[in-house]
Design a protein around this motif. Structure first.
Motif, PDB file in Angstrom:
ATOM      1  N   GLY B   3       0.825  -1.191   0.000  1.00 16.14           N
ATOM      2  CA  GLY B   3       0.000   0.000   0.000  1.00 16.14           C
ATOM      3  C   GLY B   3       0.864   1.247   0.000  1.00 16.14           C
ATOM      4  N   ALA B   5       3.810   1.576  -1.225  1.00 16.45           N
ATOM      5  CA  ALA B   5       4.420   1.797  -2.537  1.00 16.45           C
ATOM      6  C   ALA B   5       3.435   2.471  -3.477  1.00 16.45           C
ATOM      7  CB  ALA B   5       4.877   0.465  -3.122  1.00 16.45           C
ATOM      8  N   SER B   6       2.169   2.105  -3.352  1.00 15.53           N
ATOM      9  CA  SER B   6       1.166   2.644  -4.267  1.00 15.53           C
ATOM     10  C   SER B   6       0.911   4.120  -4.005  1.00 15.53           C
ATOM     11  CB  SER B   6      -0.139   1.869  -4.126  1.00 15.53           C
ATOM     12  OG  SER B   6      -0.770   2.229  -2.918  1.00 15.53           O
ATOM     13  N   GLN B   7       1.324   4.562  -2.849  1.00 13.36           N
ATOM     14  CA  GLN B   7       1.049   5.961  -2.515  1.00 13.36           C
ATOM     15  C   GLN B   7       2.175   6.897  -2.906  1.00 13.36           C
ATOM     16  OE1 GLN B   7      -0.214   6.292   1.593  1.00 13.36           O
ATOM     17  NE2 GLN B   7      -1.065   4.249   1.452  1.00 13.36           N
ATOM     18  N   VAL B   8       3.201   6.315  -3.553  1.00 14.20           N
ATOM     19  CA  VAL B   8       4.341   7.151  -3.896  1.00 14.20           C
ATOM     20  C   VAL B   8       3.894   8.379  -4.670  1.00 14.20           C
ATOM     21  CG1 VAL B   8       6.392   7.283  -5.335  1.00 14.20           C
ATOM     22  CG2 VAL B   8       6.020   5.299  -3.876  1.00 14.20           C
ATOM     23  N   ARG B   9       3.012   8.134  -5.634  1.00 16.99           N
ATOM     24  CA  ARG B   9       2.609   9.228  -6.503  1.00 16.99           C
ATOM     25  C   ARG B   9       1.824  10.298  -5.765  1.00 16.99           C
ATOM     26  NH1 ARG B   9      -0.595   8.111 -11.709  1.00 16.99           N
ATOM     27  NH2 ARG B   9      -1.392   6.441 -10.393  1.00 16.99           N
ATOM     28  N   ASN B  10       0.860   9.809  -5.006  1.00 19.81           N
ATOM     29  CA  ASN B  10      -0.101  10.759  -4.456  1.00 19.81           C
ATOM     30  C   ASN B  10       0.130  11.126  -3.002  1.00 19.81           C
ATOM     31  OD1 ASN B  10      -1.642  10.794  -6.883  1.00 19.81           O
ATOM     32  ND2 ASN B  10      -2.262   8.717  -6.349  1.00 19.81           N
ATOM     33  N   GLY B  11       0.606  10.145  -2.231  1.00 23.46           N
ATOM     34  CA  GLY B  11       0.614  10.346  -0.795  1.00 23.46           C
ATOM     35  C   GLY B  11       1.917  10.871  -0.220  1.00 23.46           C
ATOM     36  N   TRP B  12       2.998  10.720  -0.954  1.00 26.85           N
ATOM     37  CA  TRP B  12       4.265  11.117  -0.365  1.00 26.85           C
ATOM     38  C   TRP B  12       4.499  12.602  -0.525  1.00 26.85           C
ATOM     39  CZ3 TRP B  12       8.684   7.087  -1.347  1.00 26.85           C
ATOM     40  CH2 TRP B  12       8.317   5.875  -0.751  1.00 26.85           C
ATOM     41  N   ASP B  13       4.854  13.241   0.575  1.00 23.55           N
ATOM     42  CA  ASP B  13       5.181  14.655   0.443  1.00 23.55           C
ATOM     43  C   ASP B  13       6.604  14.772  -0.111  1.00 23.55           C
ATOM     44  OD1 ASP B  13       7.015  14.315   2.519  1.00 23.55           O
ATOM     45  OD2 ASP B  13       5.620  15.048   4.046  1.00 23.55           O
ATOM     46  N   ASP B  14       7.034  15.982  -0.367  1.00 24.38           N
ATOM     47  CA  ASP B  14       8.333  16.179  -1.007  1.00 24.38           C
ATOM     48  C   ASP B  14       9.480  15.579  -0.206  1.00 24.38           C
ATOM     49  OD1 ASP B  14       6.962  17.441  -2.940  1.00 24.38           O
ATOM     50  OD2 ASP B  14       7.890  19.422  -2.706  1.00 24.38           O
ATOM     51  N   LEU B  17       9.485  11.803  -0.639  1.00 24.10           N
ATOM     52  CA  LEU B  17       9.860  11.410  -1.991  1.00 24.10           C
ATOM     53  C   LEU B  17      11.365  11.586  -2.181  1.00 24.10           C
ATOM     54  CD1 LEU B  17       9.002  10.439  -4.755  1.00 24.10           C
ATOM     55  CD2 LEU B  17       8.414  12.785  -5.362  1.00 24.10           C
TER      56      LEU B  17
END
Lengths: 201, 157
Positions: B3, B5-14, B17
Motif C-alpha cells: 500500500g 508503494a502505491s502511494q508514492v505518486r499521491n501520498g508522499w510529500d516532497d 519522496l
C-alpha cells in the motif's frame, strides 16, 4: 505493479536479442541480487559466483519466463537458492558434516519478499529520475548528496537564485511524482485511492 | 508495504519522496561495478547455437556419510545428457578425461566464465582430455563435423 509494462517490454526485447534491454534489466535489478547476497554474508568471491549463476540462468530462461512481470520474484528466489548452494558447499567442506547445521545462515522468506518490494520501488524511483530534464536531475542530485549541498552551494554551482531553489525543487519532485515510471507502482493496487493530503512544502 | 508503494505518486510529500529517491540511489551506488559487468557479460550466452546438456549424474551428489567418504570420493565423475548426446567426464589427477556418446570426432571447446575459450580434439571413438582442469567454473561445447553443437551446464571441479 504485477504488470509493469516496462519490465515486460525489457524481458521481451532482451529475449529477442536486444543487448541494450538486457543491460537495462541488469542495471535495474543488480541491487536486488547483490543485496540478497549480502544478506547471506557471502564473500566477494562467492557473490561473484552467485551473480554469474543467476544472470546466466536468466539468460537461458529469458524466452521461457511464464510471467515476465514476475521477474523480480524469480530473481530473488533464484539468488536465494544459489546463495544457499554456496553456503552449504562451504559448510560441507569445512565441517565434513552431512549437510545443513545450525551455523548455516537462514534468510527468512519475509526478508526476501521485503527486498523484492524495495527493489521494485527503487527501480521505479530511479527510472522516474532518469526521465527528468537534466536541470532537475542536477538539482535533486545535489539535494540528496551526502552531505547535501546547501542552497548557497547550489546557487554557486548552477546559478539558480537561492530564492528559486525551493520552488524548483517542488516542481521537479512533482514532475517525478507524475512520471509513468512511478505510476506503474500503483497500478492494479486496491489502495490506489488512498491519496494523501496535498504535497507538503 | 504494498500500500505504501502505491502511494508514492499521491501520498508522499516532497521530503519523503526525496528521501526515497536518496535511498534508491544509494542502493544502486552500493553495487560494485564488477558485479554489474558480470551481469551484462552474461548476455554473451544468449541464443548460443547449441543444444543444452544437463547434469544427470554427479558422484559428489552420491556421497555416503562422512565416515566412508574418504574412500569413495577419490574419483569424481559427471554425466551430462542432451537429447542427442551424452558426455561422460572423469577427473584423474590434474586432467579431465571424457567421452562422447554416440562417438563422434570433432572439437570440444572449453568456455570459462571470464569468456576465455580453449579447444581440445575429440577422437574417432569420442574420447578427449582437458588439461589442466580450469580452476573457475567452465562449460564444454562439443561441435561435430555435421554442424551440431551440444553445450553442458556449468562445471566446477
Amino acid at each position: 505493479m504485477r504488470d509493469d509494462p516496462r519490465v515486460v517490454s525489457l524481458v521481451t526485447r532482451a529475449s529477442g536479442g536486444d543487448q541494450g534491454a538486457w543491460h537495462e534489466l541488469v542495471e535495474r535489478y543488480a541491487s536486488l541480487v547483490y543485496t540478497i547476497c549480502t544478506r547471506y554474508r557471502l564473500s566477494n568471491h562467492d557473490i561473484e559466483d552467485v551473480g554469474q549463476s543467476v544472470w546466466l540462468l536468466l539468460v537461458e530462461q529469458l524466452g521461457k519466463l511464464r510471467e515476465p512481470a514476475a521477474l523480480p520474484g524469480w530473481l530473488a528466489t533464484t539468488t536465494a537458492r544459489e546463495c544457499l548452494r554456496v553456503v552449504t558447499a562451504a559448510n560441507k567442506a569445512e565441517c565434513l558434516g552431512t549437510g545443513l547445521d545450525d551455523s548455516v545462515l537462514f534468510v527468512d522468506n519475509a526478508v526476501i519478499d521485503e527486498e523484492i518490494l524495495v527493489a521494485e520501488r527503487n527501480a521505479a524511483l530511479r527510472a522516474a529520475f532518469a526521465e527528468l530534464p537534466p536541470r532537475c536531475q542536477q538539482l535533486l542530485s545535489m539535494l540528496i548528496s551526502d552531505p547535501p549541498h546547501s542552497y548557497t552551494e547550489i546557487n554557486a554551482k548552477t546559478g539558480i537564485p537561492v530564492g528559486s531553489i525551493g520552488p524548483q525543487r517542488a516542481r521537479c519532485l512533482e514532475r517525478m511524482r507524475r512520471s509513468s515510471a512511478l505510476a506503474a507502482l500503483g497500478e492494479g493496487d486496491e489502495k490506489i485511492d488512498a491519496r494523501g493530503g496535498e504535497p507538503g512544502a | 508495504m504494498h500500500g505504501e508503494a502505491s502511494q508514492v505518486r499521491n501520498g508522499w510529500d516532497d521530503e519523503r519522496l526525496l528521501a526515497a529517491l536518496s535511498e534508491a540511489m544509494k542502493a544502486r551506488a552500493a553495487v560494485p561495478e564488477w558485479f554489474i559487468e558480470t551481469g551484462k557479460n552474461a548476455f554473451a550466452w544468449h541464443n548460443i547455437d547449441a543444444e543444452l546438456a544437463r547434469l544427470t549424474y554427479d558422484s559428489n551428489e552420491d556421497r555416503l556419510p562422512a565416515v566412508t567418504r574418504a574412500e569413495t570420493a577419490s574419483i569424481r565423475s559427471l554425466t551430462f545428457t542432451s537429447e542427442h548426446l551424452t558426455l561422460e567426464l572423469e577427473v584423474t589427477g590434474n586432467s579431465l578425461l571424457g567421452q562422447v556418446f554416440p562417438a563422434r570426432a570433432g572439437v570440444l571447446e572449453i568456455h570459462t566464465r571470464a569468456g576465455e575459450i580453449s579447444t581440445t580434439e575429440v577422437d574417432e571413438i569420442g574420447c578427449f582430455s582437458v588439461e589442466p582442469i580450469p580452476a573457475s567454473p567452465f562449460r564444454l561445447r562439443s561441435s561435430a563435423s555435421d554442424g551440431t553443437h551440444v553445450l553442458t551446464g556449468w562445471i566446477t571441479i
